[in-house]
Design a protein around this motif. Structure first.
Motif, PDB file in Angstrom:
ATOM      1  N   GLN A 152       0.825  -1.212   0.000  1.00  0.00           N
ATOM      2  CA  GLN A 152       0.000   0.000   0.000  1.00  0.00           C
ATOM      3  C   GLN A 152       0.856   1.257   0.000  1.00  0.00           C
ATOM      4  O   GLN A 152       0.544   2.270   0.634  1.00  0.00           O
ATOM      5  N   ALA A 153       1.941   1.195  -0.761  1.00  0.00           N
ATOM      6  CA  ALA A 153       2.833   2.327  -0.991  1.00  0.00           C
ATOM      7  C   ALA A 153       2.755   2.696  -2.478  1.00  0.00           C
ATOM      8  O   ALA A 153       2.386   1.851  -3.303  1.00  0.00           O
ATOM      9  N   PRO A 154       3.085   3.942  -2.832  1.00  0.00           N
ATOM     10  CA  PRO A 154       3.059   4.321  -4.249  1.00  0.00           C
ATOM     11  C   PRO A 154       3.940   3.377  -5.072  1.00  0.00           C
ATOM     12  O   PRO A 154       5.021   2.982  -4.640  1.00  0.00           O
ATOM     13  N   GLY A 155       3.459   3.029  -6.257  1.00  0.00           N
ATOM     14  CA  GLY A 155       4.173   2.091  -7.110  1.00  0.00           C
ATOM     15  C   GLY A 155       4.786   2.740  -8.330  1.00  0.00           C
ATOM     16  O   GLY A 155       4.579   3.923  -8.599  1.00  0.00           O
ATOM     17  N   ASN A 156       5.527   1.931  -9.071  1.00  0.00           N
ATOM     18  CA  ASN A 156       6.154   2.433 -10.302  1.00  0.00           C
ATOM     19  C   ASN A 156       5.611   1.717 -11.533  1.00  0.00           C
ATOM     20  O   ASN A 156       6.224   1.717 -12.578  1.00  0.00           O
ATOM     21  N   VAL A 157       4.430   1.116 -11.392  1.00  0.00           N
ATOM     22  CA  VAL A 157       3.812   0.356 -12.480  1.00  0.00           C
ATOM     23  C   VAL A 157       2.523   1.045 -12.913  1.00  0.00           C
ATOM     24  O   VAL A 157       1.775   1.555 -12.082  1.00  0.00           O
ATOM     25  N   SER A 158       2.291   1.033 -14.221  1.00  0.00           N
ATOM     26  CA  SER A 158       1.024   1.483 -14.790  1.00  0.00           C
ATOM     27  C   SER A 158       0.308   0.269 -15.364  1.00  0.00           C
ATOM     28  O   SER A 158       0.959  -0.669 -15.825  1.00  0.00           O
ATOM     29  N   ILE A 159      -1.021   0.302 -15.346  1.00  0.00           N
ATOM     30  CA  ILE A 159      -1.823  -0.762 -15.938  1.00  0.00           C
ATOM     31  C   ILE A 159      -2.790  -0.111 -16.914  1.00  0.00           C
ATOM     32  O   ILE A 159      -3.483   0.842 -16.559  1.00  0.00           O
ATOM     33  N   GLU A 160      -2.819  -0.652 -18.132  1.00  0.00           N
ATOM     34  CA  GLU A 160      -3.603  -0.054 -19.205  1.00  0.00           C
ATOM     35  C   GLU A 160      -4.333  -1.130 -19.998  1.00  0.00           C
ATOM     36  O   GLU A 160      -3.810  -2.237 -20.181  1.00  0.00           O
ATOM     37  N   ALA A 161      -5.516  -0.793 -20.481  1.00  0.00           N
ATOM     38  CA  ALA A 161      -6.280  -1.708 -21.329  1.00  0.00           C
ATOM     39  C   ALA A 161      -5.700  -1.702 -22.737  1.00  0.00           C
ATOM     40  O   ALA A 161      -5.483  -0.638 -23.328  1.00  0.00           O
ATOM     41  N   ILE A 162      -5.448  -2.890 -23.268  1.00  0.00           N
ATOM     42  CA  ILE A 162      -4.993  -3.039 -24.654  1.00  0.00           C
ATOM     43  C   ILE A 162      -6.200  -3.117 -25.574  1.00  0.00           C
ATOM     44  O   ILE A 162      -6.159  -2.666 -26.716  1.00  0.00           O
ATOM     45  N   GLU A 163      -7.281  -3.684 -25.073  1.00  0.00           N
ATOM     46  CA  GLU A 163      -8.552  -3.782 -25.784  1.00  0.00           C
ATOM     47  C   GLU A 163      -9.634  -3.208 -24.876  1.00  0.00           C
ATOM     48  O   GLU A 163      -9.415  -3.073 -23.673  1.00  0.00           O
ATOM     49  N   ASP A 164     -10.795  -2.895 -25.442  1.00  0.00           N
ATOM     50  CA  ASP A 164     -11.936  -2.597 -24.579  1.00  0.00           C
ATOM     51  C   ASP A 164     -12.103  -3.806 -23.664  1.00  0.00           C
ATOM     52  O   ASP A 164     -12.093  -4.946 -24.133  1.00  0.00           O
ATOM     53  N   SER A 165     -12.226  -3.557 -22.369  1.00  0.00           N
ATOM     54  CA  SER A 165     -12.179  -4.654 -21.404  1.00  0.00           C
ATOM     55  C   SER A 165     -13.241  -4.509 -20.323  1.00  0.00           C
ATOM     56  O   SER A 165     -13.715  -3.409 -20.044  1.00  0.00           O
ATOM     57  N   GLU A 166     -13.573  -5.643 -19.717  1.00  0.00           N
ATOM     58  CA  GLU A 166     -14.420  -5.698 -18.534  1.00  0.00           C
ATOM     59  C   GLU A 166     -13.582  -6.329 -17.436  1.00  0.00           C
ATOM     60  O   GLU A 166     -13.055  -7.429 -17.611  1.00  0.00           O
ATOM     61  N   VAL A 167     -13.436  -5.619 -16.337  1.00  0.00           N
ATOM     62  CA  VAL A 167     -12.608  -6.121 -15.240  1.00  0.00           C
ATOM     63  C   VAL A 167     -13.368  -6.031 -13.922  1.00  0.00           C
ATOM     64  O   VAL A 167     -14.260  -5.203 -13.753  1.00  0.00           O
ATOM     65  N   TRP A 168     -12.988  -6.923 -13.008  1.00  0.00           N
ATOM     66  CA  TRP A 168     -13.510  -6.902 -11.645  1.00  0.00           C
ATOM     67  C   TRP A 168     -12.429  -6.337 -10.752  1.00  0.00           C
ATOM     68  O   TRP A 168     -11.279  -6.763 -10.821  1.00  0.00           O
ATOM     69  N   LEU A 169     -12.784  -5.368  -9.925  1.00  0.00           N
ATOM     70  CA  LEU A 169     -11.848  -4.726  -9.008  1.00  0.00           C
ATOM     71  C   LEU A 169     -12.104  -5.240  -7.596  1.00  0.00           C
ATOM     72  O   LEU A 169     -13.225  -5.124  -7.084  1.00  0.00           O
ATOM     73  N   LEU A 170     -11.069  -5.797  -7.000  1.00  0.00           N
ATOM     74  CA  LEU A 170     -11.163  -6.269  -5.624  1.00  0.00           C
ATOM     75  C   LEU A 170     -10.304  -5.348  -4.765  1.00  0.00           C
ATOM     76  O   LEU A 170      -9.080  -5.340  -4.908  1.00  0.00           O
ATOM     77  N   PRO A 171     -10.931  -4.552  -3.890  1.00  0.00           N
ATOM     78  CA  PRO A 171     -10.188  -3.575  -3.095  1.00  0.00           C
ATOM     79  C   PRO A 171      -9.292  -4.236  -2.036  1.00  0.00           C
ATOM     80  O   PRO A 171      -9.684  -5.227  -1.413  1.00  0.00           O
ATOM     81  N   HIS A 172      -8.133  -3.658  -1.833  1.00  0.00           N
ATOM     82  CA  HIS A 172      -7.172  -4.166  -0.849  1.00  0.00           C
ATOM     83  C   HIS A 172      -7.782  -4.242   0.544  1.00  0.00           C
ATOM     84  O   HIS A 172      -7.693  -5.264   1.222  1.00  0.00           O
ATOM     85  N   HIS A 173      -8.406  -3.153   0.990  1.00  0.00           N
ATOM     86  CA  HIS A 173      -8.948  -3.135   2.355  1.00  0.00           C
ATOM     87  C   HIS A 173     -10.069  -4.156   2.531  1.00  0.00           C
ATOM     88  O   HIS A 173     -10.224  -4.734   3.601  1.00  0.00           O
ATOM     89  N   GLU A 174     -10.846  -4.394   1.496  1.00  0.00           N
ATOM     90  CA  GLU A 174     -11.914  -5.394   1.563  1.00  0.00           C
ATOM     91  C   GLU A 174     -11.349  -6.810   1.522  1.00  0.00           C
ATOM     92  O   GLU A 174     -11.879  -7.712   2.169  1.00  0.00           O
ATOM     93  N   LEU A 175     -10.268  -7.000   0.785  1.00  0.00           N
ATOM     94  CA  LEU A 175      -9.662  -8.326   0.707  1.00  0.00           C
ATOM     95  C   LEU A 175      -9.170  -8.767   2.077  1.00  0.00           C
ATOM     96  O   LEU A 175      -9.374  -9.917   2.478  1.00  0.00           O
ATOM     97  N   ASP A 176      -8.552  -7.861   2.817  1.00  0.00           N
ATOM     98  CA  ASP A 176      -8.101  -8.203   4.169  1.00  0.00           C
ATOM     99  C   ASP A 176      -9.269  -8.640   5.050  1.00  0.00           C
ATOM    100  O   ASP A 176      -9.158  -9.593   5.822  1.00  0.00           O
TER     101      ASP A 176
END
Length: 190
Positions: free
Chosen positions: A89-113
């Motif tokens: 939970q510290a700032p990162g140096n990675v970017s994440i980008e869609a290559i195609e139109d996409s559908e994704v599920w987001l699982l929050p860190h605080h909820e996962l714990d």
């Protein structure tokens, strides 16, 4: 309602019951992402881990000269994240980008714990998922120093045949650590 694809993915490494899955459904969020749109940008804290329902994504870093280096290519039925930032939970140096139109599920860190306490099998699932990610990273580093570009390309195509058809060659070349021109030569030799 969360997808069957995600439910089946969870059950690859753990036994997630229907009632367990109902707990997960309460916190996971679906998002539609247009091609070339960012889910995460370098310098941000990765507050989510992303499951790809449909589409393709990439994670990458950018060096001081502005050159992008692809870390991960992911399609349906795979997870993607900046794991270092997500776990710490510290700032990162990675970017994440869609290559195609996409559908994704987001699982929050605080909820996962919190889910780990409610759904113990989920902790087992993510432990196995993170272990496999670590092993995959080690294998990739090892192949980078011990295999030539053709061998690395053959390996990625055998493991993920849909990659060649769906992912632009510039991203595959970056993932392999070679130039697009070198990748074109490798592909012609095959």
């Amino acid at each position: 309602m969360v997808s069957t694809l995600l439910f089946n993915n969870f059950n690859k490494y753990a036994r997630i019951t229907g009632s367990d899955f109902e707990q997960i459904e309460k916190v996971i969020v679906k998002r539609f992402v247009k091609k070339r749109r960012a889910l995460l940008t370098e310098g941000e804290i990765s507050r989510y881990i992303y499951f790809i329902e449909k589409g393709a994504l990439r994670s990458y870093t950018t060096d001081k000269d502005g050159v992008e280096h692809v870390i991960q290519l992911a399609v349906e039925d795979h997870w993607i994240a900046d794991l270092l930032s997500f776990i710490t939970q510290a700032p990162g140096n990675v970017s994440i980008e869609a290559i195609e139109d996409s559908e994704v599920w987001l699982l929050p860190h605080h909820e996962l714990d919190l889910l780990y306490d409610q759904v113990p099998a989920l902790e087992r699932y993510f432990r196995q998922l993170f272990q496999r990610a670590y092993v995959s990273l080690q294998q990739r580093l090892s192949s980078t120093v011990s295999q030539n570009a053709e061998e690395r390309y053959r390996l990625i195509i055998s493991d993920f045949p849909q990659i060649a058809a769906r992912i632009p060659l510039i991203y595959i070349a970056s993932y392999l650590g070679i130039t697009p021109e070198s990748l074109s030569r490798v592909r012609k030799q095959l």
